[in-house]
Write a protein that holds these residues in place. Structure first.
Motif, PDB file in Angstrom:
ATOM      1  N   ASP A 188      49.590  52.350   9.503  1.00 36.68           N
ATOM      2  CA  ASP A 188      49.741  51.231  10.606  1.00 36.68           C
ATOM      3  C   ASP A 188      49.974  50.313  10.960  1.00 36.68           C
ATOM      4  O   ASP A 188      50.518  49.865  12.461  1.00 36.68           O
ATOM      5  CB  ASP A 188      48.760  52.556  11.824  1.00 36.68           C
ATOM      6  CG  ASP A 188      47.975  51.953  12.028  1.00 36.68           C
ATOM      7  OD1 ASP A 188      47.180  50.573  10.340  1.00 36.68           O
ATOM      8  OD2 ASP A 188      46.631  52.186  12.531  1.00 36.68           O
ATOM      9  N   MET A 189      49.997  49.168   9.996  1.00 30.53           N
ATOM     10  CA  MET A 189      50.199  47.737  10.528  1.00 30.53           C
ATOM     11  C   MET A 189      49.052  47.188  11.510  1.00 30.53           C
ATOM     12  O   MET A 189      49.371  46.127  11.926  1.00 30.53           O
ATOM     13  CB  MET A 189      51.699  47.332  10.999  1.00 30.53           C
ATOM     14  CG  MET A 189      52.539  48.163   9.507  1.00 30.53           C
ATOM     15  SD  MET A 189      54.192  47.387  10.027  1.00 30.53           S
ATOM     16  CE  MET A 189      54.373  45.853   9.395  1.00 30.53           C
ATOM     17  N   VAL A 190      47.631  48.309  11.887  1.00 34.24           N
ATOM     18  CA  VAL A 190      47.278  46.998  12.078  1.00 34.24           C
ATOM     19  C   VAL A 190      45.402  46.919  11.162  1.00 34.24           C
ATOM     20  O   VAL A 190      44.659  47.001  12.130  1.00 34.24           O
ATOM     21  CB  VAL A 190      46.957  47.855  13.737  1.00 34.24           C
ATOM     22  CG1 VAL A 190      47.929  48.112  14.618  1.00 34.24           C
ATOM     23  CG2 VAL A 190      46.487  49.334  13.593  1.00 34.24           C
TER      24      VAL A 190
ATOM     25  N   ASP B 122      39.869  45.863  11.473  1.00 32.33           N
ATOM     26  CA  ASP B 122      41.145  46.374  12.200  1.00 32.33           C
ATOM     27  C   ASP B 122      41.564  45.370  13.406  1.00 32.33           C
ATOM     28  O   ASP B 122      40.926  44.878  13.805  1.00 32.33           O
ATOM     29  CB  ASP B 122      41.393  47.643  13.067  1.00 32.33           C
ATOM     30  CG  ASP B 122      40.713  48.710  12.087  1.00 32.33           C
ATOM     31  OD1 ASP B 122      41.276  48.693  11.304  1.00 32.33           O
ATOM     32  OD2 ASP B 122      40.422  49.762  12.591  1.00 32.33           O
ATOM     33  N   PHE B 123      42.440  45.138  13.984  1.00 31.86           N
ATOM     34  CA  PHE B 123      43.032  44.570  14.838  1.00 31.86           C
ATOM     35  C   PHE B 123      43.747  45.800  15.720  1.00 31.86           C
ATOM     36  O   PHE B 123      43.885  46.413  16.384  1.00 31.86           O
ATOM     37  CB  PHE B 123      44.268  43.324  14.378  1.00 31.86           C
ATOM     38  CG  PHE B 123      44.245  42.891  13.082  1.00 31.86           C
ATOM     39  CD1 PHE B 123      43.382  41.515  13.479  1.00 31.86           C
ATOM     40  CD2 PHE B 123      44.476  42.660  11.714  1.00 31.86           C
ATOM     41  CE1 PHE B 123      42.792  40.942  12.054  1.00 31.86           C
ATOM     42  CE2 PHE B 123      43.755  42.767  10.858  1.00 31.86           C
ATOM     43  CZ  PHE B 123      42.694  41.456  10.707  1.00 31.86           C
ATOM     44  N   GLN B 124      43.791  44.810  16.975  1.00 27.10           N
ATOM     45  CA  GLN B 124      44.281  45.328  18.393  1.00 27.10           C
ATOM     46  C   GLN B 124      45.986  45.846  18.332  1.00 27.10           C
ATOM     47  O   GLN B 124      46.270  46.449  18.791  1.00 27.10           O
ATOM     48  CB  GLN B 124      44.284  43.848  19.390  1.00 27.10           C
ATOM     49  CG  GLN B 124      44.990  44.899  21.509  1.00 27.10           C
ATOM     50  CD  GLN B 124      44.260  45.469  21.361  1.00 27.10           C
ATOM     51  OE1 GLN B 124      42.789  45.856  20.948  1.00 27.10           O
ATOM     52  NE2 GLN B 124      44.857  46.359  22.046  1.00 27.10           N
ATOM     53  N   SER B 125      46.975  44.887  16.954  1.00 28.43           N
ATOM     54  CA  SER B 125      47.883  44.610  17.158  1.00 28.43           C
ATOM     55  C   SER B 125      48.434  44.818  16.293  1.00 28.43           C
ATOM     56  O   SER B 125      47.620  43.964  14.751  1.00 28.43           O
ATOM     57  CB  SER B 125      48.711  43.771  18.409  1.00 28.43           C
ATOM     58  OG  SER B 125      49.595  44.103  18.992  1.00 28.43           O
ATOM     59  N   ILE B 126      49.858  44.969  16.347  1.00 32.02           N
ATOM     60  CA  ILE B 126      50.738  45.326  14.755  1.00 32.02           C
ATOM     61  C   ILE B 126      51.186  44.212  14.326  1.00 32.02           C
ATOM     62  O   ILE B 126      51.274  43.539  14.736  1.00 32.02           O
ATOM     63  CB  ILE B 126      52.044  45.713  15.279  1.00 32.02           C
ATOM     64  CG1 ILE B 126      51.760  47.627  15.465  1.00 32.02           C
ATOM     65  CG2 ILE B 126      52.916  46.285  14.468  1.00 32.02           C
ATOM     66  CD1 ILE B 126      53.077  48.435  15.989  1.00 32.02           C
ATOM     67  N   ILE B 127      51.067  43.959  12.853  1.00 36.88           N
ATOM     68  CA  ILE B 127      50.908  42.370  12.042  1.00 36.88           C
ATOM     69  C   ILE B 127      52.356  42.667  12.408  1.00 36.88           C
ATOM     70  O   ILE B 127      53.198  43.484  11.779  1.00 36.88           O
ATOM     71  CB  ILE B 127      50.029  42.587  10.654  1.00 36.88           C
ATOM     72  CG1 ILE B 127      48.852  42.792  11.404  1.00 36.88           C
ATOM     73  CG2 ILE B 127      50.257  41.310  10.069  1.00 36.88           C
ATOM     74  CD1 ILE B 127      48.033  42.963   9.986  1.00 36.88           C
ATOM     75  N   THR B 128      53.070  41.463  12.391  1.00 28.75           N
ATOM     76  CA  THR B 128      54.549  40.521  12.619  1.00 28.75           C
ATOM     77  C   THR B 128      54.950  39.709  11.319  1.00 28.75           C
ATOM     78  O   THR B 128      56.001  39.957  11.038  1.00 28.75           O
ATOM     79  CB  THR B 128      55.096  40.510  13.777  1.00 28.75           C
ATOM     80  OG1 THR B 128      54.225  39.428  14.538  1.00 28.75           O
ATOM     81  CG2 THR B 128      55.157  41.822  14.593  1.00 28.75           C
TER      82      THR B 128
ATOM     83  N   LEU C 297      52.845  41.295  16.823  1.00 31.07           N
ATOM     84  CA  LEU C 297      52.393  41.807  18.579  1.00 31.07           C
ATOM     85  C   LEU C 297      52.603  41.194  19.557  1.00 31.07           C
ATOM     86  O   LEU C 297      53.795  41.345  20.805  1.00 31.07           O
ATOM     87  CB  LEU C 297      53.042  43.463  17.684  1.00 31.07           C
ATOM     88  CG  LEU C 297      54.387  43.868  19.209  1.00 31.07           C
ATOM     89  CD1 LEU C 297      55.774  43.973  18.720  1.00 31.07           C
ATOM     90  CD2 LEU C 297      54.358  45.717  18.780  1.00 31.07           C
TER      91      LEU C 297
END
Lengths: 293, 349
Positions: free
Chosen positions: B128-130, B146-152, B166
């Motif tokens: 899920d890239m987070v 984990d992170f709050q947002s998608i890693i871009t 993101l």
């Protein structure tokens, strides 16, 4: 019957969006829901919904601006994308929608402003997915949450309530099946439930996770769990409005959910478990138990 | 059928060009073809020793300095490689199987997500890239978060990992997975990070972020955190991940533009442009006084450009080939085009 804190987030969302008329729609014409928000995905919650179906055009849920896209394996400088080829659209009210696992080469990489009639890609199977399906996520920038898209999308027809396939008490390492054993030992125990929602009429493909679970012990609500939104807390994504449970605290295994701790004291114990899907279909299970020791 | 004969022909023409028409530079080099291997007919010799990794479309492998092919295999879904090991993984995977440069299994790690091998470190980016985790050489979990947002965007050196998100956030994590720097580039209408970079010496970090306008931010490490020291408003507004990287010596930062790349010289503040059509494939950017190499692709044509930063081109050559890989080891180039790999030595005149 006491229902606790249900609708809290819905209220916040309504309050947040009340400044304008919302015209959000499903991103595809054929909607077969195969994954619901908060569902077990091996080691994490599903942060959106998954829609199965034929190869079909994907539209924005609302007009907006494409602010990010990534084509699976096309860009040598991009991180590896488990979301496959995906598009992110910025809408009004600090709302963003993510459309993942789109078919390779199908992304509209030229447009920026898009309406609900535009095609942003084709439903596909790119990235970390078990088949052709669209994953739709909705990010609420105002509250820094990922919200259940079903809170915003038009309702689907669904007349089938989630099934409660098993109820268990975990005391230490002892797992007791409450269908078989009606007399329990006193002490702390964790209530577990195997709950699967077989979906709306005609749309069943894979069991879905329940939307909300209420637990009552001798008439008092002891637990309220709902899959409304995820947010970050102490480096982990947690379900808000559900005692901020992280994935490993919420799921015992793929289908078994930890409903919370019970302090078992000698005497009669009536447990009432209400499992509800997003359409509001309820399944109620009542167990009359004894605690002796 | 015609293509099959055209590719070797263009390859020979390219090598002839390199050999016959070297351009004058502050240091003069002659580009001397040493060997060429056709991967369709090459024999596999899984022998130990220094190797160069290559990836050409759905094929990857390792080649020795003298041209023996050590590993040649088909990519399952994707492959990550360094000079000692590789993972050829599937799109839905719960194990990462490490193999060495002779194709022998080293270990299998139970983990879900996609692997990243960079600067000798091993990470897993969850589907899920987070969420990101790091494991040691034995596959033992070092940290996970984990992170709050998608890693871009993501950049790694031996000390830190820089992440762009993101939601426009930029974080630098130390080797224990602790956040040592949290920065939100401001002043743009839309907040998203499109590219991140870290210098090898950990002195600087860089971010490309935002729409309306899109900006390049340079950060410097001071007192254990990264603080912004420079901002540049960019002419382009990419909405996808972009190339952003420091030269190996940290003297320059290069970034993708719609017509090529630009690189900023920290010592003079001057900005230089390298133009090419199409997609950027690889950049080899050692730094001051060294030759920079850029490979790009436009339709079925590749372009190889070799130049000294701020100086003249040594080579600016188009060639036919849609699958291209370029690796450099000192004064030796390993150039892969479609089904061939060529070693070219840069001999100082």
């Amino acid at each position: 019957m006491k229902r606790g804190k249900s609708g809290f987030l819905l209220f916040l969302l309504f309050f947040s969006y009340s400044g304008s008329i919302i015209a959000i729609d499903w991103p595809v014409e054929e909607q077969v829901l195969v994954g619901t928000f908060g569902e077990h995905r091996g080691d994490h919650f599903l942060g959106g919904i998954e829609i199965d179906g034929k190869e079909q055009p994907v539209h924005p849920i609302e007009e907006g601006e494409i602010i990010f896209w990534m084509e699976e394996k096309r860009l040598p400088f991009a991180p590896p994308s488990g979301l496959g080829s995906f598009v992110v659209i910025q809408h009004n009210r600090a709302l963003r929608s993510v459309y993942a696992h789109l078919a390779g080469g199908s992304l509209d990489t030229d447009s920026t402003e898009v309406t609900m009639r535009d095609v942003i890609g084709i439903l596909g199977d790119t990235g970390d997915t078990c088949g052709r399906r669209l994953e739709l996520q909705i990010i609420d920038g105002t509250f820094n949450q990922v919200v259940n898209p079903l809170l915003l999308l038009p309702p689907q027809v669904d007349r089938r309530a989630p099934n409660i396939f098993g109820l268990y008490i975990l005391q230490g390492s002892n797992l007791t099946d409450l269908e078989e054993v009606k007399v329990l030992s006193p002490g702390e125990g964790v209530l577990l439930a195997d709950i699967r929602d077989l979906g709306g009429s005609g749309s069943y493909r894979e069991p879905l996770a329940p939307y909300r679970i209420n637990v009552f012990a001798n008439g008092e609500e002891v637990s309220y769990l709902t899959c409304e939104a995820l947010m970050l807390k102490d480096g982990k994504r947690v379900l808000i409005q559900s005692e901020d449970l992280s994935f490993h605290k919420y799921y015992y295994n793929q289908w078994t959910i930890r409903l919370g701790s019970l302090n078992l004291t000698s005497g009669d114990l009536t447990l009432e478990i209400i499992s509800t899907d997003f359409a509001g279909n309820e399944r109620v299970k009542v167990l009359n138990l004894k605690v002796e020791g | 059928m015609r293509k099959r004969f055209l590719f070797p022909l263009f390859f020979i023409l390219l090598c002839s060009y390199l050999f016959l028409f070297p351009r004058p530079m502050s240091k003069e080099f002659i580009y001397q073809p040493v060997w060429s291997r056709d991967l369709h007919i090459a024999s596999i010799q899984p022998i130990e020793g220094p190797v160069i990794d290559f990836r050409l479309g759905n094929f990857f492998g390792y080649v020795h300095e003298e041209g023996e092919i050590s590993v040649l295999d088909r990519v399952t879904y994707d492959v990550v490689m360094d000079e000692e090991r590789y993972i050829n993984y599937s799109s839905v995977s719960d194990h990462h199987v490490f193999l060495d440069t002779t194709g022998q299994i080293l270990m299998s790690v139970e983990t879900r997500g996609y692997p990243i091998l960079s600067s000798g470190r091993y990470f897993t980016l969850r589907g899920d890239m987070v969420s990101l985790s790091e494991r040691d050489d034995e596959g033992e979990l070092l940290w996970s978060r984990d992170f709050q947002s998608i890693i871009t965007g993501l950049a790694v050196n031996k000390e830190f990992i820089a992440l762009g998100f993101l939601d426009g956030d930029f974080l630098v994590l130390n080797s224990r997975g602790e956040i040592i720097s949290d920065f939100q580039p401001a002043g743009s209408r839309i907040r998203v990070v499109y590219g991140v970079a870290l210098s090898d010496d950990s002195r600087n970090a860089a971010i490309i972020s935002g729409i309306g306008p899109q900006k390049l931010s340079i950060l410097e490490q001071r007192n254990g955190t990264f603080i912004p020291i420079f901002n540049l408003e960019l002419e382009d507004e990419f909405r996808r991940p972009v190339y952003l990287g420091f030269s190996d010596d940290g003297a320059f930062v290069g970034y993708e533009t719609s017509g090529g790349i630009k690189y900023l010289d920290f010592s003079t503040g001057s900005l230089h442009a390298v133009e090419f059509p199409g997609d950027l494939l690889s950049v080899n950017f050692p730094g001051k006084g060294s030759l920079t190499m850029v490979v790009s692709r436009h339709n079925e044509w590749g372009t190889l450009q070799i130049f000294e930063p701020g100086g003249e081109y040594a080579i600016n050559q188009d060639f036919l080939g849609s699958l291209i890989d370029l690796k450099r080891r000192g004064k030796t180039l390993y150039l892969g085009i479609d089904n061939r790999i060529e070693r070219i030595d840069m001999v100082e005149r």
